[in-house]
Design a protein around this motif. Structure first.
Motif, mmCIF file in Angstrom:
data_model
loop_
_atom_site.group_PDB
_atom_site.id
_atom_site.type_symbol
_atom_site.label_atom_id
_atom_site.label_comp_id
_atom_site.label_asym_id
_atom_site.label_seq_id
_atom_site.Cartn_x
_atom_site.Cartn_y
_atom_site.Cartn_z
ATOM 1 N N GLU A 1 -7.431 -6.481 7.210
ATOM 2 C CA GLU A 1 -8.863 -6.733 7.204
ATOM 3 C C GLU A 1 -9.167 -8.221 7.267
ATOM 4 O O GLU A 1 -10.122 -8.648 7.927
ATOM 5 C CB GLU A 1 -9.519 -6.105 5.964
ATOM 6 N N ALA A 2 -8.366 -9.034 6.575
ATOM 7 C CA ALA A 2 -8.559 -10.492 6.624
ATOM 8 C C ALA A 2 -8.314 -11.009 8.037
ATOM 9 O O ALA A 2 -9.041 -11.886 8.525
ATOM 10 C CB ALA A 2 -7.633 -11.185 5.621
ATOM 11 N N ILE A 3 -7.321 -10.463 8.712
ATOM 12 C CA ILE A 3 -7.044 -10.863 10.095
ATOM 13 C C ILE A 3 -8.209 -10.474 10.994
ATOM 14 O O ILE A 3 -8.654 -11.263 11.833
ATOM 15 C CB ILE A 3 -5.728 -10.236 10.594
ATOM 16 N N ARG A 4 -8.718 -9.265 10.830
ATOM 17 C CA ARG A 4 -9.851 -8.824 11.655
ATOM 18 C C ARG A 4 -11.081 -9.701 11.422
ATOM 19 O O ARG A 4 -11.791 -10.063 12.367
ATOM 20 C CB ARG A 4 -10.185 -7.361 11.364
ATOM 21 N N ALA A 5 -11.337 -10.047 10.151
ATOM 22 C CA ALA A 5 -12.497 -10.884 9.826
ATOM 23 C C ALA A 5 -12.387 -12.259 10.466
ATOM 24 O O ALA A 5 -13.363 -12.775 11.028
ATOM 25 C CB ALA A 5 -12.648 -11.015 8.304
ATOM 26 N N THR A 6 -11.200 -12.862 10.420
ATOM 27 C CA THR A 6 -11.042 -14.184 11.027
ATOM 28 C C THR A 6 -11.068 -14.095 12.548
ATOM 29 O O THR A 6 -11.605 -14.989 13.209
ATOM 30 C CB THR A 6 -9.753 -14.893 10.554
ATOM 31 N N ALA A 7 -10.530 -13.027 13.104
ATOM 32 C CA ALA A 7 -10.575 -12.856 14.564
ATOM 33 C C ALA A 7 -12.022 -12.782 15.032
ATOM 34 O O ALA A 7 -12.380 -13.382 16.055
ATOM 35 C CB ALA A 7 -9.808 -11.604 14.972
ATOM 36 N N LYS B 1 -14.654 -14.133 13.550
ATOM 37 C CA LYS B 1 -15.197 -15.496 13.452
ATOM 38 C C LYS B 1 -14.706 -16.379 14.595
ATOM 39 O O LYS B 1 -15.423 -17.257 15.060
ATOM 40 C CB LYS B 1 -14.802 -16.139 12.122
ATOM 41 N N ASN B 2 -13.454 -16.156 15.020
ATOM 42 C CA ASN B 2 -12.860 -16.957 16.091
ATOM 43 C C ASN B 2 -13.144 -16.392 17.481
ATOM 44 O O ASN B 2 -12.660 -16.929 18.470
ATOM 45 C CB ASN B 2 -11.348 -17.073 15.871
ATOM 46 N N MET B 3 -13.917 -15.293 17.537
ATOM 47 C CA MET B 3 -14.266 -14.629 18.801
ATOM 48 C C MET B 3 -13.015 -14.236 19.587
ATOM 49 O O MET B 3 -12.915 -14.452 20.800
ATOM 50 C CB MET B 3 -15.208 -15.497 19.629
ATOM 51 N N LEU B 4 -12.049 -13.662 18.871
ATOM 52 C CA LEU B 4 -10.795 -13.206 19.476
ATOM 53 C C LEU B 4 -10.689 -11.690 19.366
ATOM 54 O O LEU B 4 -11.026 -11.121 18.331
ATOM 55 C CB LEU B 4 -9.592 -13.840 18.776
ATOM 56 N N PRO B 5 -10.191 -11.037 20.402
ATOM 57 C CA PRO B 5 -10.008 -9.585 20.322
ATOM 58 C C PRO B 5 -8.820 -9.238 19.418
ATOM 59 O O PRO B 5 -7.919 -10.054 19.222
ATOM 60 C CB PRO B 5 -9.705 -9.196 21.768
ATOM 61 N N VAL B 6 -8.854 -8.046 18.866
ATOM 62 C CA VAL B 6 -7.717 -7.495 18.124
ATOM 63 C C VAL B 6 -7.514 -6.079 18.633
ATOM 64 O O VAL B 6 -8.374 -5.228 18.446
ATOM 65 C CB VAL B 6 -7.972 -7.476 16.602
ATOM 66 N N ASP B 7 -6.395 -5.836 19.292
ATOM 67 C CA ASP B 7 -6.117 -4.506 19.803
ATOM 68 C C ASP B 7 -5.218 -3.706 18.871
ATOM 69 O O ASP B 7 -5.351 -2.492 18.782
ATOM 70 C CB ASP B 7 -5.498 -4.601 21.201
ATOM 71 N N LYS B 8 -4.316 -4.398 18.191
ATOM 72 C CA LYS B 8 -3.395 -3.700 17.296
ATOM 73 C C LYS B 8 -2.836 -4.690 16.282
ATOM 74 O O LYS B 8 -2.510 -5.823 16.634
ATOM 75 C CB LYS B 8 -2.249 -3.073 18.101
ATOM 76 N N ILE B 9 -2.733 -4.244 15.027
ATOM 77 C CA ILE B 9 -2.118 -5.039 13.961
ATOM 78 C C ILE B 9 -0.988 -4.225 13.377
ATOM 79 O O ILE B 9 -1.186 -3.072 12.973
ATOM 80 C CB ILE B 9 -3.129 -5.397 12.855
#
Length: 90
Positions: free
Chosen positions: A62-68, A70-78
């Motif tokens: 969740e912390a990674i998704r929140a920062t992504a 903010k950074n306007m970066l996609p997240v497809d899989k963690i």
């Protein structure tokens, strides 16, 4: 701290300029990540620059998704990962 690999897809390619603007952009990513206790360790980018695999130390996905976000970066899989060292068995 858990370690994660984050897979991202960039349909138009990931283009970070190799100049002061690119350095400033990466510095901003690092700063925003730190606000949530997320540390960007390393990234690998495909030859066509359309996919990246980023290694992070973070308290949670969740912390990674929140920062992504903010950074306007996609997240497809963690994926949470552990180190497997090829020299461990020698």
């Amino acid at each position: 701290m858990p370690r994660y690999v984050v897979e991202r897809n960039f349909p138009d390619g990931l283009n970070v300029p190799m100049n002061e603007a690119g350095a400033d952009a990466m510095g901003g990513v690092i700063m925003r990540n730190a606000e949530k206790g997320v540390t960007w360790m390393q990234s690998f980018v495909s030859a066509d620059k359309k996919q990246s695999f980023c290694v992070y130390d973070a308290p949670s996905p969740e912390a990674i998704r929140a920062t992504a976000q903010k950074n306007m970066l996609p997240v497809d899989k963690i994926t949470e990962v552990r180190v497997l060292d090829p020299y461990f068995y020698r």
